[in-house]
Design a protein around this motif. Structure first.
Motif, PDB file in Angstrom:
ATOM      1  N   THR A 196       0.831  -1.209   0.000  1.00 13.30           N
ATOM      2  CA  THR A 196       0.000   0.000   0.000  1.00 13.30           C
ATOM      3  C   THR A 196       0.861   1.253   0.000  1.00 13.30           C
ATOM      4  O   THR A 196       0.616   2.204  -0.755  1.00 13.30           O
ATOM      5  N   LEU A 197       1.888   1.271   0.868  1.00 15.43           N
ATOM      6  CA  LEU A 197       2.768   2.436   0.939  1.00 15.43           C
ATOM      7  C   LEU A 197       3.482   2.662  -0.390  1.00 15.43           C
ATOM      8  O   LEU A 197       3.574   3.795  -0.877  1.00 15.43           O
ATOM      9  N   THR A 198       3.969   1.580  -0.999  1.00 14.64           N
ATOM     10  CA  THR A 198       4.644   1.701  -2.302  1.00 14.64           C
ATOM     11  C   THR A 198       3.700   2.232  -3.358  1.00 14.64           C
ATOM     12  O   THR A 198       4.063   3.105  -4.159  1.00 14.64           O
ATOM     13  N   ARG A 199       2.481   1.727  -3.361  1.00 12.27           N
ATOM     14  CA  ARG A 199       1.486   2.169  -4.347  1.00 12.27           C
ATOM     15  C   ARG A 199       1.157   3.648  -4.194  1.00 12.27           C
ATOM     16  O   ARG A 199       1.107   4.393  -5.167  1.00 12.27           O
ATOM     17  N   ILE A 200       0.981   4.087  -2.943  1.00 12.22           N
ATOM     18  CA  ILE A 200       0.610   5.488  -2.697  1.00 12.22           C
ATOM     19  C   ILE A 200       1.755   6.423  -3.047  1.00 12.22           C
ATOM     20  O   ILE A 200       1.554   7.492  -3.627  1.00 12.22           O
ATOM     21  N   GLU A 201       2.980   6.021  -2.690  1.00  9.62           N
ATOM     22  CA  GLU A 201       4.141   6.870  -2.971  1.00  9.62           C
ATOM     23  C   GLU A 201       4.347   7.067  -4.471  1.00  9.62           C
ATOM     24  O   GLU A 201       4.881   8.086  -4.894  1.00  9.62           O
ATOM     25  N   ASN A 202       3.935   6.083  -5.263  1.00  2.34           N
ATOM     26  CA  ASN A 202       4.109   6.179  -6.717  1.00  2.34           C
ATOM     27  C   ASN A 202       2.905   6.802  -7.414  1.00  2.34           C
ATOM     28  O   ASN A 202       2.886   6.916  -8.632  1.00  2.34           O
ATOM     29  N   GLN A 203       1.897   7.201  -6.624  1.00  4.04           N
ATOM     30  CA  GLN A 203       0.696   7.801  -7.213  1.00  4.04           C
ATOM     31  C   GLN A 203       0.739   9.307  -7.015  1.00  4.04           C
ATOM     32  O   GLN A 203       0.887   9.801  -5.899  1.00  4.04           O
ATOM     33  N   VAL A 204       0.598  10.036  -8.116  1.00  6.49           N
ATOM     34  CA  VAL A 204       0.661  11.497  -8.064  1.00  6.49           C
ATOM     35  C   VAL A 204      -0.736  12.107  -8.071  1.00  6.49           C
ATOM     36  O   VAL A 204      -1.015  13.080  -7.375  1.00  6.49           O
ATOM     37  N   ILE A 205      -1.633  11.534  -8.861  1.00 13.40           N
ATOM     38  CA  ILE A 205      -2.995  12.057  -9.012  1.00 13.40           C
ATOM     39  C   ILE A 205      -3.965  11.177  -8.249  1.00 13.40           C
ATOM     40  O   ILE A 205      -3.935   9.941  -8.363  1.00 13.40           O
ATOM     41  N   LEU A 206      -4.839  11.800  -7.452  1.00 10.85           N
ATOM     42  CA  LEU A 206      -5.843  11.067  -6.692  1.00 10.85           C
ATOM     43  C   LEU A 206      -6.967  10.629  -7.626  1.00 10.85           C
ATOM     44  O   LEU A 206      -7.563  11.448  -8.319  1.00 10.85           O
ATOM     45  N   THR A 207      -7.248   9.333  -7.656  1.00 12.79           N
ATOM     46  CA  THR A 207      -8.290   8.794  -8.530  1.00 12.79           C
ATOM     47  C   THR A 207      -9.431   8.196  -7.707  1.00 12.79           C
ATOM     48  O   THR A 207      -9.340   8.084  -6.486  1.00 12.79           O
ATOM     49  N   ASP A 208     -10.504   7.820  -8.397  1.00 11.59           N
ATOM     50  CA  ASP A 208     -11.675   7.185  -7.773  1.00 11.59           C
ATOM     51  C   ASP A 208     -12.242   8.031  -6.631  1.00 11.59           C
ATOM     52  O   ASP A 208     -12.603   7.511  -5.565  1.00 11.59           O
ATOM     53  N   VAL A 209     -12.307   9.326  -6.855  1.00 14.85           N
ATOM     54  CA  VAL A 209     -12.859  10.226  -5.843  1.00 14.85           C
ATOM     55  C   VAL A 209     -14.383  10.256  -5.967  1.00 14.85           C
ATOM     56  O   VAL A 209     -14.917  10.522  -7.043  1.00 14.85           O
ATOM     57  N   LYS A 210     -15.049   9.960  -4.867  1.00 11.62           N
ATOM     58  CA  LYS A 210     -16.515   9.966  -4.865  1.00 11.62           C
ATOM     59  C   LYS A 210     -17.003  10.222  -3.438  1.00 11.62           C
ATOM     60  O   LYS A 210     -16.301   9.922  -2.466  1.00 11.62           O
ATOM     61  N   PRO A 211     -18.212  10.756  -3.291  1.00  7.83           N
ATOM     62  CA  PRO A 211     -18.745  10.982  -1.942  1.00  7.83           C
ATOM     63  C   PRO A 211     -19.156   9.674  -1.280  1.00  7.83           C
ATOM     64  O   PRO A 211     -19.661   8.763  -1.944  1.00  7.83           O
ATOM     65  N   PHE A 212     -18.925   9.571   0.027  1.00 12.47           N
ATOM     66  CA  PHE A 212     -19.348   8.385   0.779  1.00 12.47           C
ATOM     67  C   PHE A 212     -19.539   8.767   2.240  1.00 12.47           C
ATOM     68  O   PHE A 212     -19.111   9.844   2.688  1.00 12.47           O
ATOM     69  N   ALA A 324       3.184   6.287   8.306  1.00 17.01           N
ATOM     70  CA  ALA A 324       3.685   6.779   7.015  1.00 17.01           C
ATOM     71  C   ALA A 324       2.610   6.614   5.947  1.00 17.01           C
ATOM     72  O   ALA A 324       2.433   7.491   5.073  1.00 17.01           O
ATOM     73  N   ILE A 325       1.873   5.505   6.002  1.00 14.76           N
ATOM     74  CA  ILE A 325       0.752   5.289   5.073  1.00 14.76           C
ATOM     75  C   ILE A 325      -0.318   6.346   5.297  1.00 14.76           C
ATOM     76  O   ILE A 325      -0.859   6.920   4.345  1.00 14.76           O
ATOM     77  N   VAL A 326      -0.623   6.612   6.563  1.00 17.24           N
ATOM     78  CA  VAL A 326      -1.635   7.623   6.898  1.00 17.24           C
ATOM     79  C   VAL A 326      -1.275   8.976   6.296  1.00 17.24           C
ATOM     80  O   VAL A 326      -2.084   9.618   5.621  1.00 17.24           O
ATOM     81  N   LYS A 327      -0.035   9.409   6.524  1.00 17.22           N
ATOM     82  CA  LYS A 327       0.379  10.720   6.023  1.00 17.22           C
ATOM     83  C   LYS A 327       0.388  10.768   4.499  1.00 17.22           C
ATOM     84  O   LYS A 327      -0.035  11.762   3.897  1.00 17.22           O
ATOM     85  N   ALA A 328       0.853   9.688   3.855  1.00 12.29           N
ATOM     86  CA  ALA A 328       0.905   9.663   2.391  1.00 12.29           C
ATOM     87  C   ALA A 328      -0.489   9.780   1.790  1.00 12.29           C
ATOM     88  O   ALA A 328      -0.709  10.523   0.820  1.00 12.29           O
ATOM     89  N   ILE A 329      -1.464   9.070   2.374  1.00 11.18           N
ATOM     90  CA  ILE A 329      -2.836   9.117   1.852  1.00 11.18           C
ATOM     91  C   ILE A 329      -3.469  10.474   2.103  1.00 11.18           C
ATOM     92  O   ILE A 329      -4.128  11.046   1.218  1.00 11.18           O
ATOM     93  N   VAL A 330      -3.291  11.006   3.305  1.00 12.39           N
ATOM     94  CA  VAL A 330      -3.873  12.320   3.635  1.00 12.39           C
ATOM     95  C   VAL A 330      -3.257  13.409   2.755  1.00 12.39           C
ATOM     96  O   VAL A 330      -3.956  14.294   2.261  1.00 12.39           O
ATOM     97  N   ASP A 331      -1.941  13.348   2.548  1.00  9.58           N
ATOM     98  CA  ASP A 331      -1.279  14.306   1.657  1.00  9.58           C
ATOM     99  C   ASP A 331      -1.833  14.206   0.242  1.00  9.58           C
ATOM    100  O   ASP A 331      -2.032  15.225  -0.439  1.00  9.58           O
ATOM    101  N   LEU A 332      -2.079  12.985  -0.212  1.00  9.97           N
ATOM    102  CA  LEU A 332      -2.618  12.777  -1.560  1.00  9.97           C
ATOM    103  C   LEU A 332      -4.002  13.395  -1.692  1.00  9.97           C
ATOM    104  O   LEU A 332      -4.386  13.859  -2.777  1.00  9.97           O
ATOM    105  N   HIS A 333      -4.745  13.447  -0.594  1.00 12.45           N
ATOM    106  CA  HIS A 333      -6.068  14.086  -0.591  1.00 12.45           C
ATOM    107  C   HIS A 333      -5.990  15.598  -0.369  1.00 12.45           C
ATOM    108  O   HIS A 333      -7.031  16.266  -0.339  1.00 12.45           O
TER     109      HIS A 333
END
Length: 353
Positions: A196-212, A324-333
């Motif tokens: 998960t951490l590797t995937r997030i670090e290599n992702q620049v654009i946030l995808t699959d954004v939807k309300p939930f 580290a996963i938490v921060k990477a995901i929150v930063d991506l958002h």
């Protein structure tokens, strides 16, 4: 728009090189003037002019050649002086490139007094310090992760070997199977977190954004961790309203699982974990609080760094990449995550825009 400090640094650097060129020109002029004065006082200038330089063009050519020779000599000397710092920088960069992160750059006066040079040296040394710190953390992580990964594998192999015995009771067999299942899940969790951490670090654009429904998602994460918090007798305070946000639902689920899992690990036995959600415009604020060991003030920023673990965390099962996963995901958002410790309570706050 570029910061004023950057523009000021570039201006200072331009003035530095302009000053060097100006010094060379002044030095050439002084040497030529001195040569002419010496020739004039000895009478050689008049004699030379009468015999050789009756033609003004020849005199100009002579002076130009002398100027070029003198200028080249002075430039060579000054270049030698100026290339010494460049040689230092090159050598320091080679040391860093070869993995020697203990290297530090130093400049002697008067060059070290120049603001641009001082800024360059400070930035270089900061970079080297960060690389050295990251390398130490990486080594610690690899050692710790290897140990964490090896332990369940050894357990699985050991209890699988015990299961081959024919004299086992049904209770023993069931116990060994439970251990193998638990260790397998632990391995799966570590592998999932790493991927998960590797995937997030290599992702620049946030995808699959939807309300939930964020509130429903967090309640679901609490249920997923039921086995862990029941083992510690943890109680929950989930007094929040229904809140809807827009984001990557899969990624944000990882945020809450890691934060809640972290709170359970460090929560006192029989303690109460509190989770709060506040609507903030179209975003939300999420609070996760637990009683337990306090995080030192100088470690509160570093706990979100990849590979970093506090001394307390090292004594508890884990790999040190959850936050580290938490921060990477929150930063991506485009959000922020922070931690504070007050009166024996540790609170993580996530702000989603």
């Amino acid at each position: 728009m570029k910061p004023k400090s950057d523009r000021g640094s570039k201006t200072a650097l331009t003035l530095l090189f302009a000053g060097i060129v100006f010094v060379i020109l002044i030095a050439v002029a002084l040497v030529i003037s001195g040569l002419i004065v010496v020739l004039e006082k000895t009478g050689a200038m008049s004699e030379l002019y009468e015999k050789v330089f009756e033609n003004t063009t020849l005199l100009a050519i002579f002076l130009a050649i002398i100027s070029l020779i003198v200028g080249a000599g002075i430039t060579l000397v000054l270049s030698r002086v100026m290339t010494l710092p460049m040689a230092k920088i090159t050598e320091a960069m080679q040391q860093i490139a070869s993995g020697n992160y203990h290297t530090r750059l130093e400049m002697k006066p008067p060059l070290s007094r120049h603001p641009t040079v001082r800024m360059f040296v400070d930035n270089f040394n900061t970079m080297a310090e960060e690389l050295e710190r990251t390398e130490i953390l990486r080594s610690d992580f690899i050692n710790g992760f290897s140990h964490e990964f090896k332990t369940p594998i050894v357990s699985i192999a050991g209890f699988a070997k015990l299961l081959k015995r024919k004299n086992l009771t049904d209770a023993q067999r069931a116990e060994y199977i439970d251990i193998i299942e638990e260790e397998s899940l632990r391995l799966s969790e570590m592998a999932t977190n790493t991927l998960t951490l590797t995937r997030i670090e290599n992702q620049v654009i946030l995808t699959d954004v939807k309300p939930f429904n964020l509130s429903e998602q967090i309640r679901g994460c609490v249920l997923l961790l039921e086995k862990k918090w029941q083992a510690k007798g943890v109680e929950w305070d989930l007094g929040f309203d229904e809140v809807t946000v827009a984001g990557n639902e899969e990624f944000l689920k990882q945020v809450w699982i890691n934060l809640l899992d972290n709170a359970i690990k460090f929560c006192d036995m029989g303690g109460a974990i509190s989770v709060g959600i506040e609507q903030k415009g179209q975003g939300a604020l999420v609070f996760v609080s637990n009683p337990g060991p306090q995080i030192a003030e100088d470690e509160r920023e570093r706990i979100f760094h990849k590979f970093y673990q506090t001394d307390t965390a090292r004594a508890i099962e884990g790999t040190g990449i959850g936050l580290a996963i938490v921060k990477a995901i929150v930063d991506l958002h485009g959000g922020t995550v922070s931690v504070r410790c007050e009166n024996g309570i540790t609170t993580f706050t996530v702000e989603l825009p």
